[in-house]
Enzyme design. Structure first.
Site, short mmCIF file in Angstrom:
data_model
loop_
_atom_site.label_atom_id
_atom_site.label_comp_id
_atom_site.label_asym_id
_atom_site.label_seq_id
_atom_site.Cartn_x
_atom_site.Cartn_y
_atom_site.Cartn_z
N GLU A 167 0.72 -1.21 0.10
CA GLU A 167 0.17 0.12 -0.13
C GLU A 167 1.01 1.14 0.02
OE1 GLU A 167 -2.77 -0.26 3.12
OE2 GLU A 167 -4.01 -1.81 1.90
N GLU A 351 -6.21 -7.86 -0.46
CA GLU A 351 -6.78 -7.56 0.96
C GLU A 351 -8.37 -7.14 0.53
OE1 GLU A 351 -4.99 -4.89 3.70
OE2 GLU A 351 -2.91 -5.76 3.44
C1 FCB Z 1 -4.98 -2.18 5.20
C2 FCB Z 1 -3.62 -2.58 5.50
C3 FCB Z 1 -3.73 -3.84 6.74
C4 FCB Z 1 -5.05 -3.38 7.79
C5 FCB Z 1 -6.23 -3.14 6.96
C6 FCB Z 1 -7.43 -3.14 7.74
O1 FCB Z 1 -4.89 -0.75 4.71
O2 FCB Z 1 -2.79 -3.20 4.65
O3 FCB Z 1 -2.43 -3.85 7.54
O4 FCB Z 1 -4.65 -2.09 8.57
O5 FCB Z 1 -6.00 -1.84 6.02
#
Ligand code: FCB
Length: 439
Positions: A167, A351
């Site tokens: 990210e 994610e």
């Molecule tokens: C993302 C992150 C992870 C976690 C989620 C909820 O941005 O990569 O570490 O904090 O959000």
């Protein structure tokens, strides 16, 4: 859950994601200080000033955790390697215990038939590097390249896939402009430099790993859909700018060797000298792209200095993070990213998930909201796949309840509940539902 493996293309991978600082227990095993430790130790930054010292004690309980991954029927496990655990000073002499840990972890995945999907950096910058300016210092790209060679020199022979940086928007904008994450800066010049150096470090790490003969290398970008708060042209511009510095800046750098013009209106005066010459490094060819997706934002113009806009509360149902639930955004990103940036390159959802006010009662955690969230987002993945987007896998965030950064331990994203006193793991209803769907 309302799907089976048959609803997805052959070979589609299901996985769970975690990160080192959020689960391992940073106090164990000789890891060095990181900027998250000092950020958390400074009043006002983190809820109850909690830090990653204990995490979920995954450092000692990783076998039990990988048993849970295996028993759920998941194919892959996305984990990260802590720079400060491997190189406590950020450079120089490695910590043998740290290297040994990732070695054991890798073998424990392989023994269980789980594909190891590594992320090299998920935010715990070693403090000695932060002292030298961290992501603001151009040398960070070289330091990161060196770290890449050390850790991949040990476990790179057994990785299924690797991405350098989790990210970039969070590492850059969230941490240097909004100040919500370590190092907690609010400075546009720092932001411009960090955003660019992150991509330079990404490209440097990819080149180093190619040099080591590694393949299946990608990049993991978080994306947030931006809608204008109303139908004025000013709101449309505001949302386009948010989309620009959140999403298009990084994809533009990596896939088009250019940053968006609306973003450069604000950042250009603050960029490091010679930034235009770095795109050959930044735009190293990748084997796949990862999208982390959670929510969307409504954006309205305001009279502040650039970027002169703000978030407006939206009408949709929200998670425990106060994030609107907007599965369509994931579909739109899958389509747009393939159409405008990546073409035939495989895309993974690296994610997706939600924090919920889960309670454990009589040893049972019922989390129907999470089941619904996952079903709805996976329906969007399926739709995109049916329409030809080469989406090849989905990783749930997260395997375990864990340290949710500035929000401490109270925002629970896991499909496995963790009691942070006893460290007992209890699979939630969503875990059981996913397991049933995958079997
Ligand atoms: C993302 C992150 C992870 C976690 C989620 C909820 O941005 O990569 O570490 O904090 O959000």
């Amino acid at each position: 859950m309302n799907f089976t493996r048959k609803d997805f293309p052959a070979g589609f991978q299901f996985g769970a994601a975690t990160s080192s600082y959020q689960i391992e227990g940073h106090a164990f095993g000789g890891a060095g200080s990181t900027h998250w430790d000092t950020f958390a130790a400074t009043p006002g930054n983190v809820v109850r000033a909690e830090n990653g010292d204990r995490g979920c004690e995954h450092y000692t309980r990783y076998e039990e955790d990988l048993d849970l991954v295996k028993a759920a029927g998941l194919d892959s496990y996305r984990f990260s390697t802590s720079w400060a655990r491997v190189l406590p000073e950020g450079r120089g002499t490695p910590n043998p215990e740290g290297l040994d840990f990732y070695d054991r972890l890798t073998d424990a995945m392989l023994e269980r038939g789980i594909k190891p999907c590594a992320t090299l950096y998920h935010w715990e910058l070693p403090s000695p590097l932060a002292d030298m300016g961290g992501w603001r210092n151009r040398d960070v790209a070289k330091w990161f390249g060196d770290f890449t060679e050390v850790i991949m020199g040990r476990i790179g022979d057994r990785m299924h896939s690797v991405a350098p940086i989790n990210e970039p928007w969070c590492v850059g904008w969230l941490s240097h402009f909004l100040g919500h994450h370590a190092p907690g800066m609010k400075d546009v010049r720092a932001t411009a430099r960090a955003m660019h150096h992150i991509l330079l470090a990404h490209g440097t790490a990819i080149a180093r790993m190619r040099g080591m003969g590694m393949d299946n290398l990608g990049g993991v970008f978080n994306m947030e859909w931006a809608d204008p708060a109303d139908d004025t042209p000013e709101a449309a511009d505001a949302a386009a700018l948010y989309d620009g510095y959140y999403n298009r800046f990084f994809l533009g750098g990596v896939f088009k060797k250019a940053y968006p013009a609306n973003v450069m209106e604000g950042l250009a005066p603050h960029m490091p000298l010679g930034w235009q010459d770095d795109f050959e490094t930044i735009a190293q060819p990748l084997d796949w792209l990862g999208i982390n997706y959670y929510t969307r934002k409504l954006i309205a113009p305001n009279n502040d200095p650039w970027p002169s806009h703000e978030e407006v509360e939206g009408p949709l149902p929200k998670t425990f993070m106060d994030w609107e639930i907007y599965p369509e955004g994931l579909y739109k990103f899958l389509k747009r990213t393939a159409a405008e940036y990546t073409g035939d390159l495989p895309i993974y959802v690296t994610e997706n998930g939600m924090a919920n006010a889960d309670v454990i009662k009589d040893g049972v955690v019922s989390d129907p909201e999470r089941i619904d969230y996952v079903e709805k987002h996976l329906a969007m993945v399926r739709k995109a796949a049916e329409e030809g987007v080469p989406v090849k896998g989905y990783f749930l965030w997260s395997l375990l309840d864990n340290y949710e950064w500035a929000l401490g331990y109270e925002k629970r994203f896991g499909m496995v509940h963790v009691d942070f006193d006893t460290m007992k793991r209890t699979p939630k209803a969503s875990y059981h539902a996913l397991k049933a769907a995958l079997s």
